[in-house]
Each structure stands twice: as structure tokens, then as C-alpha cells.
Design a protein around this motif. Structure first.
Motif, short mmCIF file in Angstrom:
data_model
loop_
_atom_site.label_atom_id
_atom_site.label_comp_id
_atom_site.label_asym_id
_atom_site.label_seq_id
_atom_site.Cartn_x
_atom_site.Cartn_y
_atom_site.Cartn_z
N GLY A 218 34.30 -21.10 -18.96
CA GLY A 218 35.36 -21.59 -19.82
C GLY A 218 36.55 -20.69 -20.01
N GLU A 219 36.58 -19.51 -19.34
CA GLU A 219 37.68 -18.58 -19.57
C GLU A 219 37.95 -17.72 -18.34
OE1 GLU A 219 39.09 -15.22 -22.85
OE2 GLU A 219 37.22 -16.36 -23.16
N LEU A 220 39.24 -17.37 -18.14
CA LEU A 220 39.65 -16.57 -16.99
C LEU A 220 40.82 -15.68 -17.39
CD1 LEU A 220 39.89 -16.05 -13.78
CD2 LEU A 220 41.57 -17.90 -13.85
N LYS A 221 40.79 -14.43 -16.90
CA LYS A 221 41.93 -13.52 -17.06
C LYS A 221 42.20 -12.85 -15.73
CE LYS A 221 40.96 -12.33 -21.91
NZ LYS A 221 40.63 -11.22 -22.85
N ILE A 222 43.45 -12.81 -15.32
CA ILE A 222 43.84 -12.07 -14.12
C ILE A 222 44.14 -10.63 -14.56
CG2 ILE A 222 45.42 -11.91 -12.17
CD1 ILE A 222 43.66 -14.38 -12.08
N LEU A 223 43.37 -9.69 -14.04
CA LEU A 223 43.48 -8.30 -14.47
C LEU A 223 44.45 -7.49 -13.62
CD1 LEU A 223 39.68 -7.57 -15.04
CD2 LEU A 223 41.35 -8.42 -16.69
N GLY A 224 44.62 -7.86 -12.39
CA GLY A 224 45.50 -7.13 -11.49
C GLY A 224 45.86 -7.97 -10.30
N SER A 225 47.02 -7.72 -9.73
CA SER A 225 47.47 -8.54 -8.61
C SER A 225 48.40 -7.72 -7.72
CB SER A 225 48.21 -9.77 -9.14
OG SER A 225 48.61 -10.62 -8.08
N SER A 226 48.31 -7.96 -6.41
CA SER A 226 49.20 -7.28 -5.47
C SER A 226 49.37 -8.16 -4.24
CB SER A 226 48.63 -5.91 -5.09
OG SER A 226 49.59 -5.17 -4.35
N PHE A 227 50.24 -7.72 -3.33
CA PHE A 227 50.58 -8.59 -2.20
C PHE A 227 51.24 -7.80 -1.09
CE2 PHE A 227 53.90 -8.55 -5.41
CZ PHE A 227 55.00 -8.11 -4.67
N ASP A 228 51.27 -8.42 0.09
CA ASP A 228 52.10 -7.97 1.21
C ASP A 228 52.82 -9.21 1.70
OD1 ASP A 228 53.25 -7.19 3.62
OD2 ASP A 228 51.61 -5.84 4.13
N LYS A 229 54.13 -9.27 1.46
CA LYS A 229 54.91 -10.47 1.79
C LYS A 229 55.01 -10.72 3.29
CE LYS A 229 58.71 -9.50 -0.53
NZ LYS A 229 60.08 -9.74 -1.04
N HIS A 230 54.74 -9.72 4.09
CA HIS A 230 54.97 -9.86 5.53
C HIS A 230 53.70 -9.57 6.34
CE1 HIS A 230 59.16 -10.22 4.45
NE2 HIS A 230 59.12 -9.05 3.85
N PHE A 231 52.59 -10.07 5.84
CA PHE A 231 51.31 -9.95 6.54
C PHE A 231 50.70 -11.35 6.57
CE2 PHE A 231 46.97 -9.47 7.39
CZ PHE A 231 46.64 -8.17 7.77
N GLY A 232 50.58 -11.94 7.74
CA GLY A 232 50.02 -13.29 7.81
C GLY A 232 49.80 -13.74 9.24
N GLY A 233 49.30 -14.95 9.39
CA GLY A 233 48.95 -15.48 10.70
C GLY A 233 50.11 -15.58 11.66
N ARG A 234 51.31 -15.81 11.13
CA ARG A 234 52.45 -15.96 12.04
C ARG A 234 52.76 -14.65 12.76
NH1 ARG A 234 57.95 -16.52 8.30
NH2 ARG A 234 57.74 -14.55 7.18
N ILE A 235 52.41 -13.49 12.16
CA ILE A 235 52.61 -12.21 12.83
C ILE A 235 51.75 -12.14 14.09
CG2 ILE A 235 52.56 -9.70 12.57
CD1 ILE A 235 54.51 -11.00 10.67
N PHE A 236 50.51 -12.62 13.98
CA PHE A 236 49.62 -12.66 15.13
C PHE A 236 50.17 -13.59 16.21
CE2 PHE A 236 47.01 -11.00 11.80
CZ PHE A 236 45.99 -10.28 12.39
N ASP A 237 50.68 -14.77 15.78
CA ASP A 237 51.23 -15.74 16.73
C ASP A 237 52.40 -15.15 17.51
OD1 ASP A 237 49.39 -17.44 15.57
OD2 ASP A 237 50.86 -18.46 14.31
N TYR A 238 53.30 -14.50 16.78
CA TYR A 238 54.49 -13.93 17.44
C TYR A 238 54.12 -12.75 18.33
CZ TYR A 238 58.27 -16.75 15.55
OH TYR A 238 59.14 -17.79 15.29
N ALA A 239 53.12 -11.98 17.93
CA ALA A 239 52.69 -10.85 18.76
C ALA A 239 52.17 -11.36 20.11
CB ALA A 239 51.60 -10.06 18.04
N ILE A 240 51.39 -12.44 20.07
CA ILE A 240 50.86 -13.03 21.31
C ILE A 240 52.00 -13.59 22.14
CG2 ILE A 240 49.37 -14.83 22.27
CD1 ILE A 240 47.67 -14.57 19.68
N ALA A 241 52.92 -14.34 21.47
CA ALA A 241 54.03 -14.96 22.18
C ALA A 241 54.93 -13.91 22.84
CB ALA A 241 54.85 -15.83 21.23
N GLU A 242 55.23 -12.83 22.15
CA GLU A 242 56.06 -11.77 22.71
C GLU A 242 55.35 -11.08 23.88
OE1 GLU A 242 59.10 -10.88 22.12
OE2 GLU A 242 59.55 -12.12 20.36
#
Length: 699
Positions: A218-242
């Protein structure tokens, strides 16, 4: 009644969920897929959104816009713009309001649509998909956005909803929505008293996010959060394509990067190869006539791919360690690591994440649909007509925000840090300022640059507060301002009012243990108290669109929707005419041959031939009215012949029915006669038996 509607806006694909049938359902699109491509194509007559846009992307590459969530609310002068620009096949420009617009050819003219408009177009399509599937009233939406979105980006997402005639009841962080879904749908596995510490990791198409949550029944709290805006599947796709683009220069003497269509085909094949390598250690790579009629072929191993993206993998630990630090926890304190996102299926990504946490990963949530289901539940919580299990949740404030004002006499400060990084929201704070009147301004800003993504604008919003009138004889008056970080993460001023000191009478309460004389008169004392005097008016200037521009975009979207519908209806009438021509021609010499005289056959055949010639010549791109007129012209004679045929068929059916009824009546009569004969024989048998018994008794 509005059907609660949740949307997980993905950079590559979007998932829709609705609260109905005593649960949360994923909505399938027009081709029965559970996710819809997040892109828009523009053509000479209409827009192609979602599946239709994806189907035409190769041939319409220069007029197809994708990566919508990466540019919505993004300033044109932001450092990320240079990074994002390479992922677009259409020209990007400033939109005149500090944002980004895409230039496309639409209705045979050059048009520029800003990022908010483009997202609105896509959400309008998503809304119609939900309506088609549910037949419900789709107005309320809970839309999830990345946790790194600033106020401007969140406002742009909300404005896009409004342009699509949707009411954004909540803009929620993506991993928070997933965590809500986890807390609600796995409630039976959660403790009631102690919080369970869970890490949620989302590796998507374009970004990578981590949130640490404390969750119990019945309850939830987010204690901490972080991110990398430029890390994702499309990086893998472009690496293969290049990699293959470079290989083909030496192997086939072609550079696919010179032609957008060729490179897109390589990129599409690279994405498929990446998925194959998630299950196999080696995969082939083949494309027919990729460019200049050249067929290409090659192969790639999983080890080679991992080597290509090694620099990316070397920083995979940063968001995890940052989120744990902000939550003031260590990896060993966690009870579970829940992983979602399409790119989390890549073996090396799973392996690295597990190594960093030092624990096995959990995949109990649906990797593609968890966020959408959480969104639908949150939207249902805001619905007055849908009953859901109570669930309280608080989100994590990503950036520190302070409120500023003009200093007046005897004031030491001109600002106050109100919502700090790491605080939970929704949250409300009240500040008191002494003002001389008649009006003053307050401004909200991000105030700790080191917390912000590089290039983030510091200004959030500004408010003008009017109607301040000091009490008689006083030079200033206390004003109470209620500041709020609302459930959608927007920074607002909820209310403002003046207060004045007044003498009021308060009942004197007896001291503890003191005897009270019930017959004695109540005793009162006079005290000074701040009492509300009057409400103040608030004029806000936020990062969202002004009412005038918003209304303009709503009208433009409505016009484009009408044009798309007209094109769809026109195409339907054209197809209807074409089908009628072939159907009538085929049946004229077969089923209808005995129902038309030679003169009628000759006339109708001539009409069919002329209409067909017109249809594939000047009628190829005609109007709805002309297609209807041509259809009705053929139908005036064709339906006459068809009517004779149907009349004859009806007569045959009637004759057959009568014969069946006669046969049934005859069979029934025979059955009844047989029954009567059987009954007669039965009576005779009984009578004979009785006579035989009488004879035996006489003997």
C-alpha cells in the motif's frame, strides 16, 4: 465516463494500457501489435503515424520524424541538440520560442512543426487506437517521462496532451510508474510493516535509468534516482551500422552513409542482428541491393559487438552507484533488483548490471509493459468512477529549486531554497513575506548547477501577485504564499493571501491535574493571532505554451485530423469502386448472365471499361464525391441486374422453403399416423391379453 488511460512513451515504441474489466489491459493497435512505433511520416496527401509511418519509412525517409521524446521541450541551443541531430533524417531548426522544429514536406508544401506539435500528433493517434479497442471515452491520460526531464520538458509533454484533446491528470517518472505497478500487482508478496528495498533498472532504446525504492503493502517511496541520457539500444544499433558501413567501403566500394535510405536499411538490419546476437554468439548480415544495385553480406560475433561498445559499457556502473549513494544504501541492503527495458535483454548488459549489484537480477515485471500498466493504474487512481486498491506513493525530486523575490525594507534574504534534491513530492511549503503593495513578483529557479544536466535552463517560472493592501496605519502586511511541487513534478504557487494581526478570545484550558468547577463560568483570554484578510490574484508565466499558442496548435491539429479522415474515406470510396468493377464484371458472364439482355450487357460492359480506364488514369487521385458518383452511375444499372438475380434467388429459397415445409408436414402426418396405428395395436394387444386372462380364470 472516461476510461483511465496510461501511455509509456518510448523513444522507439510506445505501449498503451487501460484500466478495465477489473484489471489493467494492454491495448493492441490496428495490426494487433502490443506496441506502436513512435514516429510520424508526412506525405503529399496525409500523415502516416505509428505502424503506417514505419511501413513507409524506407521510401519516405526524408519526411519521417522519430526520436520524439528526445527533442520535446529541448532548447535549440542545448548541448544535447548536437548529439540528437545525427539521429534525425529531417532538418531541425529553432522554432522561434527557443525550442526545436522539424522541417518536412507535407501536402506538397514545406512545413515546420515544433516538437510539442509532433508529440501531440502522435498522442492523438495513440488516443484513437485506445478508443478503437475499448470504445470508451478517452480523455484522461497518465503519461510517463524520463526522470531527467526538466520543468520545461514536463510542461511540453503536458501541452502535447492538451493539443491532442487529452487531460494529463499526471506526468509521472517512468521508473516510478513501474515501481507503482510492482507495489500494486505484487502486493501479496510485500511486507505490511517493513519497507522492502528494491532497485528498478530500465535500459531502454535511448536512455538508462535507475531508481531505488522502499515499498511495502500500500505504500511506495523513491529514495534515490539517477540516469545516463545517452546509454541505450540505439547506441548498439549505430555501432553495428557504422562497423558495416566502414567494411563495405573497402569490400564493395560503396559508402551507405551517402544515401539516407541505404543507411536506414543498414541500421534496420543492424537492429535485427543485435537481437539475434542476444540469443546466439554469431549472426549473418545480408541486404539485397542496398545501394547502386549492390548486394552486401557479412557477419558479426557477440564478442565483436561487445568490443565495439566497450567505452559505453565502462560507464554502466555510474547511474547505479549514484542512485545507491542518493538513497544512502549499499548494494547488499537491497532485497531485489527489478530490470525492465528492451535493451536489458542484451547479455553483456545483464551481466554487467548483475556484477555491479553483486546479486542476481529479477525479471518478474514485464520488460516492455510494466511502465504502461503502472501509468494506467495511476490514471485510474484519479478517476471518480473507477475503484482501485488504495496505494500511496511519493516521487524523488531530481533537482534543487529555490524561489526568488525582490527584497524590501528590513529583509535579509531575497530567496529561499524550498524544494531540495532528494526531497519527496508532491510537497507543499508556505512562506511569509512582508509586502508594501500593491503587487510583487516571485520567480522559481534551479539553483545548484552541479546537479543539472549540462545546458539546462535555470529559470522555471515567474508569478505576479497582486492585490496587496496593508492594514490601515501599517506600512506593510504579511503575505502567505503556498508553494507546491505538485504530483506531476511542476513547481507552482497554489495560493497567496494576506494576513493581519487581530486580538481574539480563546478559552482558557485548565492545567493538567487542576480541579474544574462545572458550575463556574468559562474563562477566556485575549491573544494576538494572524488571521486571513484577503486572497491575492496570481498571474503565472510558466515554461508551458501560452493559451493563445496552445489554442492555435489545437485548431491546426484538428484541421490535420480532418484532412487525414477525408483522405481515408476517399481511399475507402476508391477501393469500393474498384472492387465493384471487378465484382460486377466477373458476375456479368456468370451468375448474372440470365438476368440481363444483350443490350444491357453491352452497355454495362462499356461503362465498366470506361470507369476502369478513368480510375487508373485521371481518377487515380480524385475526390470522394467523384468516386461516389462513378459508383452510383454503375450501380444504377448493375444493381438493377443484381436485383433480378437476388429476386430469383429469393424465389428459389422460398420454393425450397415451401418444399421443406411440405416434406416436414408430410413426415409429421406420417409419423402421427404411425403413432395412432401403434397406439391402436397396443390397445388391441391389451384387450386380447385381458380376454386371455378371463378365459384362464374360467378354466
Amino acid at each position: 465516463m472516461s476510461t483511465p488511460f496510461g501511455v509509456d512513451l518510448g523513444n522507439n515504441n510506445t505501449v498503451i494500457a487501460c484500466a478495465r474489466n477489473r484489471g489493467i489491459d494492454i491495448i493492441v493497435n490496428e495490426v494487433s501489435n502490443r506496441s506502436t512505433p513512435s514516429l510520424i511520416g508526412f506525405g503529399p496527401r496525409q500523415r502516416y503515424i505509428g505502424e503506417t509511418g514505419k511501413n513507409q519509412q524506407t521510401s519516405n525517409i526524408k519526411n519521417t520524424v522519430e526520436n520524439l521524446k528526445r527533442i520535446v521541450g529541448l532548447p535549440h541551443n542545448h548541448p544535447d541538440f548536437k548529439i540528437e541531430e545525427k539521429y534525425f533524417t529531417v532538418p531541425l531548426h529553432p522554432d522561434g520560442h527557443g525550442g526545436i522544429s522539424a522541417e518536412v514536406k507535407y501536402l506538397n508544401k514545406s512545413h515546420k512543426f515544433n516538437a510539442t506539435q509532433l508529440l501531440a500528433m502522435y498522442l492523438d493517434k495513440i488516443k484513437n487506437t485506445a478508443y478503437t479497442e475499448t470504445k470508451g471515452n478517452i480523455t484522461d491520460i497518465c503519461l510517463s517521462v524520463p526522470s531527467w526531464y526538466t520543468e520545461k520538458q514536463r510542461r511540453a509533454a503536458a501541452d502535447a496532451c492538451k493539443i491532442a484533446n487529452l487531460n494529463p491528470v499526471r506526468i509521472v517518472n517512468e521508473l516510478t510508474a513501474a515501481a507503482v505497478g510492482y507495489g500494486v500487482f505484487k502486493a501479496n508478496d510485500l511486507p505490511e510493516d517493513e519497507f522492502k528495498k528494491v532497485a528498478f533498472v530500465d535500459v531502454g532504446h535511448s536512455s538508462y535509468q535507475v531508481s531505488i525504492a522502499a515499498v511495502k503493502k500500500g505504500e511506495l517511496k523513491i529514495l534515490g534516482s539517477s540516469f545516463d541520457k545517452h546509454f541505450g539500444g540505439r547506441i548498439f544499433d549505430y555501432a553495428i551500422a557504422e562497423h558495416f558501413a566502414n567494411e563495405f567501403i573497402g569490400k564493395y566500394k560503396i559508402d551507405v552513409r551517402e544515401q539516407p535510405k541505404a543507411f536506414y536499411r543498414v541500421l534496420t538490419a543492424s537492429e535485427k542482428l543485435k537481437k539475434v546476437l542476444s540469443a546466439n554468439t554469431q549472426a549473418p548480415f545480408n541486404i539485397e541491393s542496398v545501394m547502386n544495385d549492390v548486394d552486401v553480406s557479412s557477419s558479426l560475433t557477440r564478442d565483436e559487438l561487445e568490443e565495439m561498445v566497450k567505452p559505453l559499457l565502462e560507464k554502466i556502473h555510474i547511474p547505479i552507484e549514484t542512485a545507491l549513494k542518493e538513497a544512502n544504501l549499499k548494494a547488499e541492503d537491497l532485497d531485489s533488483i527489478e530490470v525492465i527495458g528492451g535493451s536489458s535483454r542484451i547479455p553483456i548488459v545483464k551481466e554487467k548490471i548483475s556484477e555491479i549489484f553483486g546479486k542476481p537480477l529479477s525479471f518478474t515485471l514485464n520488460q516492455d509493459e510494466a511502465i504502461a500498466k503502472g501509468n494506467a493504474y495511476i490514471c485510474a487512481c484519479h478517476s471518480p468512477t473507477v475503484r482501485v486498491r488504495p496505494f500511496k506513493f511519493e516521487d524523488y525530486n531530481q533537482y534543487t529549486v529555490s524561489y526568488f523575490w525582490d527584497k524590501e525594507d528590513n529583509e535579509d534574504e531575497d530567496h529561499l531554497e524550498v524544494f531540495s534534491k532528494g526531497g519527496l513530492f508532491p510537497s507543499t511549503k508556505i512562506i511569509t513575506l512582508f509586502r508594501k503593495g500593491p503587487s510583487f513578483e516571485i520567480e522559481a529557479k534551479y539553483t545548484k548547477s552541479h546537479e543539472l544536466p549540462k545546458g539546462t535552463e535555470h529559470n522555471i517560472a515567474k508569478w505576479k501577485i497582486s492585490g496587496v493592501v496593508p492594514s490601515q496605519g501599517e506600512s506593510s502586511i504579511a503575505t502567505k504564499i503556498k508553494l507546491r511541487n505538485d504530483p506531476s513534478g511542476f513547481y507552482t504557487i497554489e495560493s497567496a493571501y494576506t494576513v493581519e494581526e487581530q486580538i481574539v478570545k480563546e478559552l482558557v484550558e485548565p492545567k493538567e491535574g487542576e480541579e474544574v468547577d462545572e458550575d463556574a463560568e468559562p474563562e477566556y483570554k485575549e491573544v494576538k493571532k494572524l488571521v486571513k484578510k484577503s486572497d491575492l490574484s496570481i498571474e503565472a508565466v510558466t515554461a508551458g505554451l501560452s493559451d493563445k499558442i496552445l489554442q492555435k496548435f489545437i485548431e491546426e491539429e484538428g484541421k490535420m485530423v480532418s484532412e487525414d479522415k477525408l483522405v481515408a474515406i476517399t481511399e475507402e470510396k476508391k477501393n469500393q469502386l474498384e472492387e465493384y468493377i471487378y465484382e460486377l464484371r466477373g458476375k456479368l458472364d456468370d451468375q448474372y448472365k440470365d438476368f440481363a439482355n444483350e443490350q444491357e450487357k453491352e452497355k454495362l460492359s462499356s461503362m465498366l471499361m470506361k470507369t476502369e480506364d478513368w480510375l487508373y488514369d485521371e481518377g487515380e487521385d480524385s475526390t470522394k464525391a467523384k468516386y461516389i458518383a462513378k459508383y452510383e452511375e454503375l450501380a444504377s444499372l448493375g444493381n438493377l441486374i443484381k436485383g433480378r438475380y437476388l429476386q430469383k434467388e429469393q424465389e428459389k429459397k422460398e420454393q425450397y422453403r415451401q418444399k421443406q415445409e411440405q416434406a416436414q408436414s408430410k413426415a409429421m402426418a406420417e409419423k402421427m399416423a404411425a403413432q395412432r396405428e401403434a397406439n391402436k395395436n397396443k390397445e388391441q394387444t391389451k384387450e386380447q391379453s385381458k380376454q386371455d386372462e378371463d378365459v384362464e380364470m374360467e378354466n
